[in-house]
Design a protein around this motif. Structure first.
Motif, PDB file in Angstrom:
ATOM      1  N   ALA A 133     -14.290 -41.519   9.989  1.00  0.00           N
ATOM      2  CA  ALA A 133     -12.961 -41.477  10.597  1.00  0.00           C
ATOM      3  C   ALA A 133     -13.042 -41.122  12.075  1.00  0.00           C
ATOM      4  O   ALA A 133     -12.223 -41.574  12.872  1.00  0.00           O
ATOM      5  CB  ALA A 133     -12.086 -40.471   9.864  1.00  0.00           C
ATOM      6  N   ALA A 134     -14.012 -40.337  12.461  1.00  0.00           N
ATOM      7  CA  ALA A 134     -14.104 -39.892  13.853  1.00  0.00           C
ATOM      8  C   ALA A 134     -14.460 -41.025  14.787  1.00  0.00           C
ATOM      9  O   ALA A 134     -13.924 -41.114  15.891  1.00  0.00           O
ATOM     10  CB  ALA A 134     -15.122 -38.761  13.965  1.00  0.00           C
ATOM     11  N   SER A 135     -15.331 -41.916  14.374  1.00  0.00           N
ATOM     12  CA  SER A 135     -15.755 -43.010  15.241  1.00  0.00           C
ATOM     13  C   SER A 135     -14.570 -43.903  15.623  1.00  0.00           C
ATOM     14  O   SER A 135     -14.367 -44.161  16.812  1.00  0.00           O
ATOM     15  CB  SER A 135     -16.865 -43.802  14.561  1.00  0.00           C
ATOM     16  N   VAL A 154     -17.353 -34.979   2.737  1.00  0.00           N
ATOM     17  CA  VAL A 154     -16.524 -34.625   3.890  1.00  0.00           C
ATOM     18  C   VAL A 154     -17.226 -35.008   5.182  1.00  0.00           C
ATOM     19  O   VAL A 154     -16.602 -35.522   6.120  1.00  0.00           O
ATOM     20  CB  VAL A 154     -16.169 -33.116   3.856  1.00  0.00           C
ATOM     21  N   SER A 155     -18.534 -34.782   5.243  1.00  0.00           N
ATOM     22  CA  SER A 155     -19.292 -35.156   6.442  1.00  0.00           C
ATOM     23  C   SER A 155     -19.243 -36.665   6.670  1.00  0.00           C
ATOM     24  O   SER A 155     -19.031 -37.116   7.804  1.00  0.00           O
ATOM     25  CB  SER A 155     -20.750 -34.708   6.310  1.00  0.00           C
ATOM     26  N   THR A 203     -21.618 -29.627  -7.156  1.00  0.00           N
ATOM     27  CA  THR A 203     -20.351 -30.272  -6.805  1.00  0.00           C
ATOM     28  C   THR A 203     -19.947 -29.913  -5.384  1.00  0.00           C
ATOM     29  O   THR A 203     -19.503 -30.772  -4.608  1.00  0.00           O
ATOM     30  CB  THR A 203     -19.253 -29.848  -7.797  1.00  0.00           C
ATOM     31  N   THR A 204     -20.096 -28.642  -5.023  1.00  0.00           N
ATOM     32  CA  THR A 204     -19.748 -28.203  -3.672  1.00  0.00           C
ATOM     33  C   THR A 204     -20.608 -28.917  -2.633  1.00  0.00           C
ATOM     34  O   THR A 204     -20.112 -29.346  -1.587  1.00  0.00           O
ATOM     35  CB  THR A 204     -19.928 -26.674  -3.552  1.00  0.00           C
ATOM     36  N   ALA A 205     -21.891 -29.057  -2.915  1.00  0.00           N
ATOM     37  CA  ALA A 205     -22.783 -29.767  -2.000  1.00  0.00           C
ATOM     38  C   ALA A 205     -22.359 -31.231  -1.867  1.00  0.00           C
ATOM     39  O   ALA A 205     -22.335 -31.775  -0.754  1.00  0.00           O
ATOM     40  CB  ALA A 205     -24.221 -29.665  -2.484  1.00  0.00           C
ATOM     41  N   ASN A 206     -21.994 -31.849  -2.986  1.00  0.00           N
ATOM     42  CA  ASN A 206     -21.561 -33.254  -2.946  1.00  0.00           C
ATOM     43  C   ASN A 206     -20.269 -33.405  -2.148  1.00  0.00           C
ATOM     44  O   ASN A 206     -20.119 -34.351  -1.366  1.00  0.00           O
ATOM     45  CB  ASN A 206     -21.385 -33.798  -4.361  1.00  0.00           C
ATOM     46  N   VAL A 207     -19.322 -32.486  -2.348  1.00  0.00           N
ATOM     47  CA  VAL A 207     -18.060 -32.546  -1.599  1.00  0.00           C
ATOM     48  C   VAL A 207     -18.324 -32.349  -0.113  1.00  0.00           C
ATOM     49  O   VAL A 207     -17.737 -33.019   0.731  1.00  0.00           O
ATOM     50  CB  VAL A 207     -17.061 -31.491  -2.145  1.00  0.00           C
ATOM     51  N   SER A 208     -19.219 -31.431   0.205  1.00  0.00           N
ATOM     52  CA  SER A 208     -19.567 -31.203   1.614  1.00  0.00           C
ATOM     53  C   SER A 208     -20.150 -32.463   2.236  1.00  0.00           C
ATOM     54  O   SER A 208     -19.786 -32.840   3.356  1.00  0.00           O
ATOM     55  CB  SER A 208     -20.552 -30.040   1.717  1.00  0.00           C
ATOM     56  N   ASN A 209     -21.052 -33.118   1.521  1.00  0.00           N
ATOM     57  CA  ASN A 209     -21.632 -34.373   2.017  1.00  0.00           C
ATOM     58  C   ASN A 209     -20.552 -35.441   2.185  1.00  0.00           C
ATOM     59  O   ASN A 209     -20.552 -36.185   3.171  1.00  0.00           O
ATOM     60  CB  ASN A 209     -22.730 -34.869   1.085  1.00  0.00           C
TER      61      ASN A 209
END
Length: 150
Positions: free
Chosen positions: A107-109, A100-101, A92-98
């Motif tokens: 959003a950054a673009s 967020v990326s 789950t943590t890995a999925n949330v990290s992905n």
């Protein structure tokens, strides 16, 4: 009496003396044997209850060990569940990290583009204002020159 009879009599007397001398330790030994017999009877009488108590204690220890084993089995089952939960949490943590990326990149673009556009608008506005001021200054100077000539 002949010499053989006297020797036999002396031997009989010596034997009687030996019996009397040995009788005292034998009588004392009898008391020791009686005391040992009484002690052995007491040991025999007390050994049965002691062995019963030992058997009861061993049974109680076996019961406690069985309960401890059941408890350890329960703990092992719970640890296995915690291990599975930890693995799921890692995924789950890995999925949330992905996620967020991806959201950051998405959003950054547009934010970068919006910031660049805003910067360009400000520069253009500043340049236009500067150009307007420069034109008004030139117009003023021309007007002054005409006034002087004219």
């Amino acid at each position: 009496m002949s010499g053989g009879e006297i020797a036999a009599l002396i031997a009989a007397g010596a034997f009687a003396m030996l019996v009397l001398v040995l009788a005292v330790p034998i009588l004392k030994l009898r008391h020791t044997v009686d005391a040992a017999t009484v002690t052995l009877r007491q040991v025999s009488q007390h050994t049965g209850p002691i062995l019963d108590n030992v058997n009861t204690t061993v049974d109680n220890v076996n019961t406690a060990l069985g309960q401890a084993q059941v408890t350890l089995d329960g703990v092992n089952v719970q640890l296995a569940k915690v291990d599975v939960m930890t693995q799921h949490l890692a995924h789950t943590t890995a999925n949330v990290s992905n996620l967020v990326s991806v959201v950051s990149a998405t959003a950054a673009s547009p934010l970068v583009k919006a910031a660049a556009f805003t910067y360009g608008v400000r520069r253009a506005t500043a340049a236009r204002k500067e150009a307007d001021e420069a034109k008004s200054v030139r117009d003023e100077l021309k007007a002054r020159k005409r006034t002087r000539r004219g």
